[in-house]
Design an enzyme around this catalytic site. Structure first.
Site, PDB file in Angstrom:
ATOM      1  N   ARG A  70       0.851  -1.194   0.000  1.00 53.52           N
ATOM      2  CA  ARG A  70       0.000   0.000   0.000  1.00 53.52           C
ATOM      3  C   ARG A  70       0.880   1.234   0.000  1.00 53.52           C
ATOM      4  NH1 ARG A  70      -4.538  -2.175   4.348  1.00 53.52           N
ATOM      5  NH2 ARG A  70      -5.029  -4.002   3.089  1.00 53.52           N
ATOM      6  N   SER A 162      -7.723  -1.149   0.897  1.00 60.00           N
ATOM      7  CA  SER A 162      -8.667  -1.452   1.965  1.00 60.00           C
ATOM      8  C   SER A 162      -9.433  -0.235   2.471  1.00 60.00           C
ATOM      9  CB  SER A 162      -7.901  -2.150   3.098  1.00 60.00           C
ATOM     10  OG  SER A 162      -8.794  -2.556   4.082  1.00 60.00           O
ATOM     11  N   HIS A 163      -9.232   0.060   3.753  1.00 59.64           N
ATOM     12  CA  HIS A 163      -9.987   1.129   4.416  1.00 59.64           C
ATOM     13  C   HIS A 163      -9.328   2.495   4.220  1.00 59.64           C
ATOM     14  CE1 HIS A 163      -6.766  -0.485   6.746  1.00 59.64           C
ATOM     15  NE2 HIS A 163      -6.686   0.658   7.403  1.00 59.64           N
ATOM     16  N   ASP A 327     -15.893  -1.735   4.514  1.00 61.48           N
ATOM     17  CA  ASP A 327     -14.816  -0.824   4.110  1.00 61.48           C
ATOM     18  C   ASP A 327     -14.622  -0.787   2.595  1.00 61.48           C
ATOM     19  OD1 ASP A 327     -13.764  -3.388   3.861  1.00 61.48           O
ATOM     20  OD2 ASP A 327     -11.737  -2.740   4.350  1.00 61.48           O
ATOM     21  N   ASP A 329     -12.814  -2.404   0.412  1.00 58.33           N
ATOM     22  CA  ASP A 329     -12.836  -3.643  -0.368  1.00 58.33           C
ATOM     23  C   ASP A 329     -13.777  -4.704   0.209  1.00 58.33           C
ATOM     24  OD1 ASP A 329     -11.091  -3.859   1.810  1.00 58.33           O
ATOM     25  OD2 ASP A 329      -9.920  -5.433   0.871  1.00 58.33           O
ATOM     26  N   ASP A 331     -14.056  -6.264   3.133  1.00 54.88           N
ATOM     27  CA  ASP A 331     -13.718  -7.349   4.059  1.00 54.88           C
ATOM     28  C   ASP A 331     -13.929  -6.960   5.523  1.00 54.88           C
ATOM     29  OD1 ASP A 331     -11.529  -5.660   4.094  1.00 54.88           O
ATOM     30  OD2 ASP A 331     -10.039  -7.218   3.644  1.00 54.88           O
ATOM     31  N   ARG A 332     -13.863  -5.672   5.843  1.00 53.85           N
ATOM     32  CA  ARG A 332     -14.122  -5.266   7.231  1.00 53.85           C
ATOM     33  C   ARG A 332     -15.610  -4.998   7.441  1.00 53.85           C
ATOM     34  NH1 ARG A 332      -9.362  -1.450   9.490  1.00 53.85           N
ATOM     35  NH2 ARG A 332      -7.636  -2.593   8.585  1.00 53.85           N
ATOM     36  N   THR A 395      -1.414 -10.410  14.110  1.00 61.67           N
ATOM     37  CA  THR A 395      -2.311  -9.601  13.282  1.00 61.67           C
ATOM     38  C   THR A 395      -2.062  -9.906  11.806  1.00 61.67           C
ATOM     39  OG1 THR A 395      -2.399  -7.851  14.903  1.00 61.67           O
ATOM     40  CG2 THR A 395      -2.820  -7.211  12.624  1.00 61.67           C
ATOM     41  N   GLU A 414     -10.825 -10.479  14.147  1.00 61.55           N
ATOM     42  CA  GLU A 414      -9.811  -9.547  14.618  1.00 61.55           C
ATOM     43  C   GLU A 414     -10.490  -8.290  15.137  1.00 61.55           C
ATOM     44  OE1 GLU A 414      -5.880  -9.651  12.304  1.00 61.55           O
ATOM     45  OE2 GLU A 414      -7.433  -9.467  10.808  1.00 61.55           O
ATOM     46  N   SER A 416      -9.684  -5.472  14.438  1.00 64.45           N
ATOM     47  CA  SER A 416      -9.658  -4.461  13.387  1.00 64.45           C
ATOM     48  C   SER A 416     -10.870  -4.592  12.460  1.00 64.45           C
ATOM     49  CB  SER A 416      -8.358  -4.567  12.596  1.00 64.45           C
ATOM     50  OG  SER A 416      -8.212  -5.881  12.088  1.00 64.45           O
ATOM     51  N   LYS A 427     -11.352 -12.239   5.422  1.00 66.20           N
ATOM     52  CA  LYS A 427     -12.412 -11.724   6.268  1.00 66.20           C
ATOM     53  C   LYS A 427     -13.518 -11.214   5.353  1.00 66.20           C
ATOM     54  CE  LYS A 427     -10.033  -7.380   7.328  1.00 66.20           C
ATOM     55  NZ  LYS A 427      -8.635  -7.595   6.933  1.00 66.20           N
TER      56      LYS A 427
HETATM   57  C1  G16 Z   1      -5.442  -5.900   7.173  1.00 63.85           C
HETATM   58  C2  G16 Z   1      -5.285  -7.340   7.552  1.00 63.85           C
HETATM   59  C3  G16 Z   1      -5.870  -7.583   8.911  1.00 63.85           C
HETATM   60  C4  G16 Z   1      -5.274  -6.639   9.923  1.00 63.85           C
HETATM   61  C5  G16 Z   1      -5.496  -5.225   9.470  1.00 63.85           C
HETATM   62  C6  G16 Z   1      -4.861  -4.197  10.360  1.00 63.85           C
HETATM   63  O1  G16 Z   1      -6.779  -5.600   6.964  1.00 63.85           O
HETATM   64  O2  G16 Z   1      -5.907  -8.174   6.613  1.00 63.85           O
HETATM   65  O3  G16 Z   1      -5.643  -8.916   9.241  1.00 63.85           O
HETATM   66  O4  G16 Z   1      -5.847  -6.831  11.175  1.00 63.85           O
HETATM   67  O5  G16 Z   1      -4.936  -5.062   8.193  1.00 63.85           O
HETATM   68  O6  G16 Z   1      -3.493  -4.309  10.287  1.00 63.85           O
HETATM   69  P1  G16 Z   1      -2.537  -3.236  10.900  1.00 63.85           P
HETATM   70  O7  G16 Z   1      -2.885  -3.155  12.353  1.00 63.85           O
HETATM   71  O8  G16 Z   1      -1.178  -3.758  10.624  1.00 63.85           O
HETATM   72  O9  G16 Z   1      -2.836  -1.919  10.226  1.00 63.85           O
HETATM   73  P2  G16 Z   1      -7.264  -4.713   5.735  1.00 63.85           P
HETATM   74  O10 G16 Z   1      -8.745  -4.619   5.892  1.00 63.85           O
HETATM   75  O11 G16 Z   1      -6.570  -3.379   5.895  1.00 63.85           O
HETATM   76  O12 G16 Z   1      -6.820  -5.431   4.518  1.00 63.85           O
END
Ligand code: G16
Length: 604
Positions: A70, A162-163, A327, A329, A331-332, A395, A414, A416, A427
């Site tokens: 990212r 993602s978010h 979010d 994409d 998944d959240r 994580t 998680e 998150s 997720k």
């Molecule tokens: C990703 C991962 C998750 C993780 C989250 C936060 O989510 O797939 O397993 O919990 O990042 O990670 P960090 O605390 O390192 O920012 P996503 O939704 O951003 O793809």
């Protein structure tokens, strides 16, 4: 077929051999480039295609974070930046990709459509025989995982940050999901990074851009691109998990209402198709359901800060009975009741506790459950009660895949805002929503319309009464200077090194302090430095981690947890209940001193 450790080892040997016979001499060195070009020319495998070998130079810092690469969109838009990473992935995967099919999609953010064309040309140039891509290059992350599994694809690429916000001034990202639909494990992401430091040639098929706006197949020699409806395969998977008739009946109740906030991101088309067309909810229940390249200028992160408009709706009078957001994409997820927030750590515990009774896919019982280390221990109590195996992972969703493949985990989550099941290997925001709706539908089966509905809050409070409550909060300090954040981490490491069980931290007595380390019980791989933990004798915990998903600077995450089974305390506000331990966390870390931050950017 999942690649075994042995096969990976074998492939490594082949590549090591190629690397030895064909040493790369660094970017810009013509001799090195020539040899690399020969190596990559040997990779063109699909008949009827011309493959161009485009010279390139490595970019620094293309290291995969918690979930993919990212960076700022502008960085990704630099010449060959995206192509370098994708070529490095294909090189890392080696001969195994020849003749295979690749899934492709993204969350609709800025640069996704252009990115898709680049990836298609590279896929063809590196020997894939087919790319299955979502219409308009759209595909939610859980849908990509479902697509890979249902169509037995070799893997898939998802363009998403993602978010994180999108648009030319914000973020872009790319991640690779492997054969089981799971995020690439570290053994692969490490190899990709290695390749990015020496990539010198891109193998790109000389084909025109493909029209991604229409579903259908386009052929170039023996290579084909199939544009698919991005919802179809995912919907079929969800239908194998949930009782759609039960859900449809429940959503038809006049005394129940819901709102789903797609946050101008990828889940709009999914929510419309699943909640509205399949389950009969009114079209007005989908908020901000048209994906926009910059998420309409918003931050597509389903939490109490960024899903502010949904929060307002759910705290208004009268408010809908159920609210959810997903979010960028898809998944959240965030789950809300009427004036009630379900903490994600509680959400996964509540879903696990009710899964067997309320969700047909789990009717045989759970094989096991898992959570990431910083996630609260609410799930642990459910696992103990159900007598099923429990796992604590670092994580990152990638750590759940092995457990699921080995039949040891059915539900995981998680803090998150990630919740999922073993129906796929990602997720899954809509899975969480349908799980909660299934729980509500089951618990209200015998409640006549107009009667006292069992609410989201009722389900949560009943859960706390049975298991006790793990108060949990996360403080995010976004975009701190990396040097400051690292100094704070070094300071905490020195505190941990000096700490002994029995030491007092405010009113809390230390039981253990460490830097979390995980050994995968299936393949024995190790992950170290996964979060600094202070665990106290009453089970309370303070955890510090640096986020691995930001695109610039450092985000410090502080996780705080405290358990109570005292009925008089169950309904306390989490911030109030956690006040004393938060104070200890800020003191021990000297966070303010190191970063200058007096308050977090986001509190969950
Ligand atoms: C990703 C991962 C998750 C993780 C989250 C936060 O989510 O797939 O397993 O919990 O990042 O990670 P960090 O605390 O390192 O920012 P996503 O939704 O951003 O793809």
């Amino acid at each position: 077929m999942r690649l075994t450790q042995q096969a990976l080892g074998a492939r490594r040997t082949v590549q090591d051999r190629v690397a030895k016979s064909c040493p790369r001499m660094g970017a810009g060195h013509s001799k090195g480039r020539g040899k690399a070009a020969k190596a990559s020319a040997a990779m063109a495998a699909v008949a009827g295609l011309t493959v161009k070998h485009v010279p390139t130079k490595p970019y620094e810092g293309q290291k995969t974070g918690t979930s993919g690469l990212r960076k700022k969109t502008k960085e990704f838009m630099q010449e060959n930046y995206l192509a370098n990473w994708v070529q490095s992935l294909f090189t890392a995967l080696g001969d195994e990709i020849k003749g295979q099919s690749l899934g492709l999609g993204g969350d609709g953010r800025y640069f996704g459509k252009e990115g898709a064309q680049i990836i298609i040309k590279l896929a063809a140039g590196n020997g894939f025989k087919k790319v299955v891509v979502g219409q308009n290059a759209l595909m939610a992350t859980p849908a990509a995982s479902a697509l890979i599994r249902r169509r037995k694809l070799y893997g898939g690429l998802i363009m998403s940050a993602s978010h994180n916000p999108g648009g030319p001034e914000n973020d872009f990202g790319i991640k690779f999901n492997y054969t089981g639909g799971e995020p690439a494990p570290e053994r692969i992401t490490d190899k990709i990074y290695g390749e990015t430091t020496k990539v010198s040639v891109l193998s790109m098929a000389d084909i025109p851009d493909v029209d991604l706006s229409k579903v259908g197949v386009t052929k170039f020699g023996d290579f084909e691109v199939e544009v698919v409806d991005p919802v179809e395969d995912y919907l079929a998977t969800l239908k194998s998990v949930f009782d759609f008739d039960l859900l449809k009946g429940f959503l038809a109740r006049k005394d129940f209402s819901l709102v789903f906030d797609s946050m101008h991101a990828v889940t709009g088309p999914y929510a419309k198709r699943i909640l509205v067309e399949e389950l009969g909810a009114p079209a007005s229940c989908v908020k901000d359901g048209v994906p926009s390249p910059d998420f309409n200028g918003g931050h597509p992160d389903p939490n109490l800060t960024y899903a502010e408009e949904l929060v307002k709706i759910m705290w208004s009078d009268p408010a809908p009975a159920f609210g959810a957001a997903s979010d960028g994409d898809g998944d959240r997820n965030m789950i809300l009741g009427n004036k009630f927030f379900v903490n994600p750590s509680d959400s996964v515990a509540i879903i696990a506790a009710n899964a067997q009774a309320c969700i047909p896919y789990f009717k045989g019982g759970l094989k096991g459950v898992a959570r990431s280390m910083p996630t609260s221990g609410a799930l642990d109590r459910v696992a103990a009660d159900l007598s099923v195996p429990f796992f604590e992972t670092p994580t990152g969703w990638k750590f759940f895949g092995n457990l699921m493949d080995a039949g040891k985990c059915s539900v995981c989550g998680e803090e998150s805002f990630g919740t999922g099941g073993d129906h796929i290997r990602e997720k899954d925001g809509i899975f969480a929503v349908l799980s909660w709706l299934s729980i509500l539908a089951s618990k209200n089966k015998d409640v006549p319309e107009g009667g006292q509905l069992v609410t989201v809050q009722d389900v949560s409070v009943a859960h706390w009464k049975k298991y006790g409550r793990n108060f949990f909060s996360r403080y995010d300090y976004e975009e701190c200077a990396s040097a400051d954040a690292n100094k704070m981490v070094d300071h905490l490491r020195s505190v941990i090194a000096a700490a002994k069980p029995g030491d007092n931290f405010g009113e809390f007595t230390l039981s253990a302090a460490d830097d979390f380390e995980y050994t995968d019980p299936i393949d024995g791989s190790k992950a170290s430095k996964q979060g600094l933990r202070f665990i106290f004798t009453d089970g309370s915990r303070i955890i510090f981690r640096l986020s691995g998903t930001g695109s610039s600077g450092a985000t410090i995450r502080l996780y705080i947890e405290q358990y109570t089974s005292d009925p008089a305390k169950l309904m306390l506000d989490a911030q109030e209940a956690l006040g004393p331990i938060i104070k200890v966390a800020l003191e021990v870390s000297k966070l303010q001193e190191f970063t200058g931050r007096t308050s977090p950017t986001v509190i969950t």
